[in-house]
Design a protein around this motif. Structure first.
Motif, PDB file in Angstrom:
ATOM      1  N   GLN A   5     -11.992 -17.124  12.824  1.00 14.41           N
ATOM      2  CA  GLN A   5     -10.789 -16.981  12.013  1.00 14.41           C
ATOM      3  C   GLN A   5     -10.885 -15.728  11.141  1.00 14.41           C
ATOM      4  N   PRO A   6      -9.754 -15.096  10.833  1.00 17.98           N
ATOM      5  CA  PRO A   6      -9.785 -13.957   9.916  1.00 17.98           C
ATOM      6  C   PRO A   6      -9.928 -14.429   8.468  1.00 17.98           C
ATOM      7  N   TRP A   7     -10.323 -13.534   7.610  1.00 16.47           N
ATOM      8  CA  TRP A   7     -10.208 -13.745   6.170  1.00 16.47           C
ATOM      9  C   TRP A   7      -8.807 -13.308   5.759  1.00 16.47           C
ATOM     10  N   TYR A   8      -8.227 -13.983   4.790  1.00 12.50           N
ATOM     11  CA  TYR A   8      -6.879 -13.635   4.323  1.00 12.50           C
ATOM     12  C   TYR A   8      -6.990 -12.964   2.953  1.00 12.50           C
ATOM     13  N   ILE A   9      -6.441 -11.751   2.849  1.00 10.22           N
ATOM     14  CA  ILE A   9      -6.549 -10.950   1.628  1.00 10.22           C
ATOM     15  C   ILE A   9      -5.146 -10.606   1.134  1.00 10.22           C
ATOM     16  N   GLY A  10      -4.850 -10.891  -0.111  1.00 13.58           N
ATOM     17  CA  GLY A  10      -3.565 -10.523  -0.690  1.00 13.58           C
ATOM     18  C   GLY A  10      -3.628  -9.134  -1.313  1.00 13.58           C
ATOM     19  N   SER A  64     -13.071  -7.721  10.244  1.00 15.23           N
ATOM     20  CA  SER A  64     -14.241  -6.912   9.907  1.00 15.23           C
ATOM     21  C   SER A  64     -13.751  -5.564   9.400  1.00 15.23           C
ATOM     22  N   GLY A  65     -14.675  -4.763   8.867  1.00 18.88           N
ATOM     23  CA  GLY A  65     -14.323  -3.426   8.409  1.00 18.88           C
ATOM     24  C   GLY A  65     -13.938  -3.381   6.947  1.00 18.88           C
ATOM     25  N   GLY A  66     -13.307  -2.265   6.560  1.00 20.60           N
ATOM     26  CA  GLY A  66     -12.999  -2.016   5.161  1.00 20.60           C
ATOM     27  C   GLY A  66     -11.513  -1.907   4.901  1.00 20.60           C
ATOM     28  N   LEU A  67     -11.146  -2.100   3.635  1.00 14.77           N
ATOM     29  CA  LEU A  67      -9.757  -2.038   3.190  1.00 14.77           C
ATOM     30  C   LEU A  67      -9.765  -1.447   1.787  1.00 14.77           C
ATOM     31  N   ALA A  68      -8.856  -0.534   1.511  1.00 13.70           N
ATOM     32  CA  ALA A  68      -8.762   0.027   0.158  1.00 13.70           C
ATOM     33  C   ALA A  68      -7.314   0.351  -0.163  1.00 13.70           C
ATOM     34  N   THR A  69      -6.977   0.218  -1.439  1.00 11.67           N
ATOM     35  CA  THR A  69      -5.627   0.498  -1.926  1.00 11.67           C
ATOM     36  C   THR A  69      -5.695   1.506  -3.061  1.00 11.67           C
ATOM     37  N   SER A  70      -4.781   2.448  -3.033  1.00 14.89           N
ATOM     38  CA  SER A  70      -4.643   3.388  -4.137  1.00 14.89           C
ATOM     39  C   SER A  70      -3.170   3.458  -4.518  1.00 14.89           C
ATOM     40  N   GLY A  71      -2.904   3.527  -5.815  1.00 14.51           N
ATOM     41  CA  GLY A  71      -1.514   3.579  -6.261  1.00 14.51           C
ATOM     42  C   GLY A  71      -1.418   3.647  -7.767  1.00 14.51           C
ATOM     43  N   ASP A  72      -0.178   3.559  -8.263  1.00  9.26           N
ATOM     44  CA  ASP A  72       0.044   3.761  -9.703  1.00  9.26           C
ATOM     45  C   ASP A  72       0.575   2.508 -10.394  1.00  9.26           C
ATOM     46  N   ALA A  73       0.257   1.316  -9.832  1.00  9.67           N
ATOM     47  CA  ALA A  73       0.799   0.080 -10.412  1.00  9.67           C
ATOM     48  C   ALA A  73       0.433  -0.068 -11.883  1.00  9.67           C
ATOM     49  N   ARG A  74      -0.759   0.384 -12.253  1.00  5.86           N
ATOM     50  CA  ARG A  74      -1.210   0.216 -13.641  1.00  5.86           C
ATOM     51  C   ARG A  74      -1.355   1.529 -14.396  1.00  5.86           C
TER      52      ARG A  74
END
Length: 297
Positions: free
Chosen positions: A197-202, A219-229
């Motif tokens: 099963q996959p992992w679920y990421i919000g 598997s692998g990597g995930l990254a987010t960049s932005g100006d929310a804060r």
């Protein structure tokens, strides 16, 4: 280290380890029913995250970064880890054609991205521009020489680097256990789960802190960049915290948020930042990379 530095919580088919580091909430999702294993992996992760934070944070008065940034043009001895990060920063600079520049952090003296409408004066920005320029930095495997008045800031890659280091430690200690390392939305999965099963990421919406999209990751990597804060708002115009090192001003028409899936978190983080640096051309840039991405404006 005390037990109160981190916590673990048992779920139906995994444990969650939690602690704070690098000004972020940090989590490990550990596919095990073994509380001792979960406790040990969380302890390893906490120690490694704190080690990297203490070594590379620009906010601490006597760590290696402080010695480099306060060197007044004199050479400073460095170790292999710092050299490798400098090499990665150099690759980022070259790949981005000079837009990803770890000397541009000095602009924080002019720009305060606190959600207010307080913009710096042109004079404030102009005064800092001579202290920006990666090409002015000289280094080799044993030392670095930073021109007087210049600073290095690994903030653009530090958290992603920490995620990858922690994931590597977890994989070495528990090679058959799937672990998700999640430091404030920068993520690495060590291996696929046994139940397939996959992992679920919000991932967060740029508009609010509630997860608006749930991603499945195996598997692998995930990254987010932005100006929310981190942004400024003046006369209806939003100013992103992503600054152009060539002008000293925010990138025009930058996406609000970019999330990237890549083999490693530090790669995903670099691509997310490079996409923001493309301004209005972010989507075109990302399509050319042939990677999975989510871009919000």
């Amino acid at each position: 280290m005390s037990v109160s530095d981190f916590t673990i919580e048992q779920k139906s088919d995994h444990f969650i380890g939690r602690f704070s580091a690098m000004a972020s909430p940090c989590e490990l999702l550990i596919e095990t029913q073994d509380s001792m294993l979960a406790n040990h992996l969380t302890s390893l992760a906490y120690s490694e995250a704190k080690r990297i934070e203490l070594k590379f944070s620009r906010y601490l008065p006597s760590n290696p970064m402080a010695k480099i940034n306060q060197s007044q043009g004199n050479p400073v001895n460095i170790d292999g880890e710092i050299f490798r990060l400098l090499e990665f920063a150099n690759s980022c600079f070259e790949l981005s054609e000079g837009m990803f520049d770890i000397t541009s952090g000095v602009l924080r003296k002019a720009w305060k991205f606190d959600g207010s409408d307080r913009l710096p004066t042109p004079e404030m920005v102009k005064k800092l521009m001579p202290y920006i320029g990666w090409a002015k930095v000289k280094y080799d495997q044993s030392s670095i020489t930073l021109p007087k008045g210049m600073e290095l800031d690994f903030g653009g890659i530090g958290k992603e680097y920490a995620v990858d280091c922690v994931a590597k430690l977890c994989a070495e200690y528990a090679a058959t256990t799937s672990v998700v390392v999640n430091f404030g939305g920068d993520i690495q999965v060590t291996r696929a789960r046994h139940n397939k099963q996959p992992w679920y990421i919000g991932i967060e919406s740029p508009e609010n802190a509630e997860a608006t999209k749930v991603l499945k990751i195996i598997s692998g990597g995930l990254a987010t960049s932005g100006d929310a804060r981190r942004y400024l708002l003046k006369d209806g115009k939003r100013y992103s915290h992503i600054l152009d090192p060539e002008t000293g001003y925010p990138i025009e028409d930058a996406a609000r948020s970019v999330t990237i899936a890549a083999p490693y978190c530090i790669q995903a983080g670099l691509l997310a930042t490079l996409a923001l640096l493309q301004g209005a051309n972010a989507e075109t840039f990302l399509q050319e990379q042939d990677i999975k991405f989510w871009c919000y404006r």
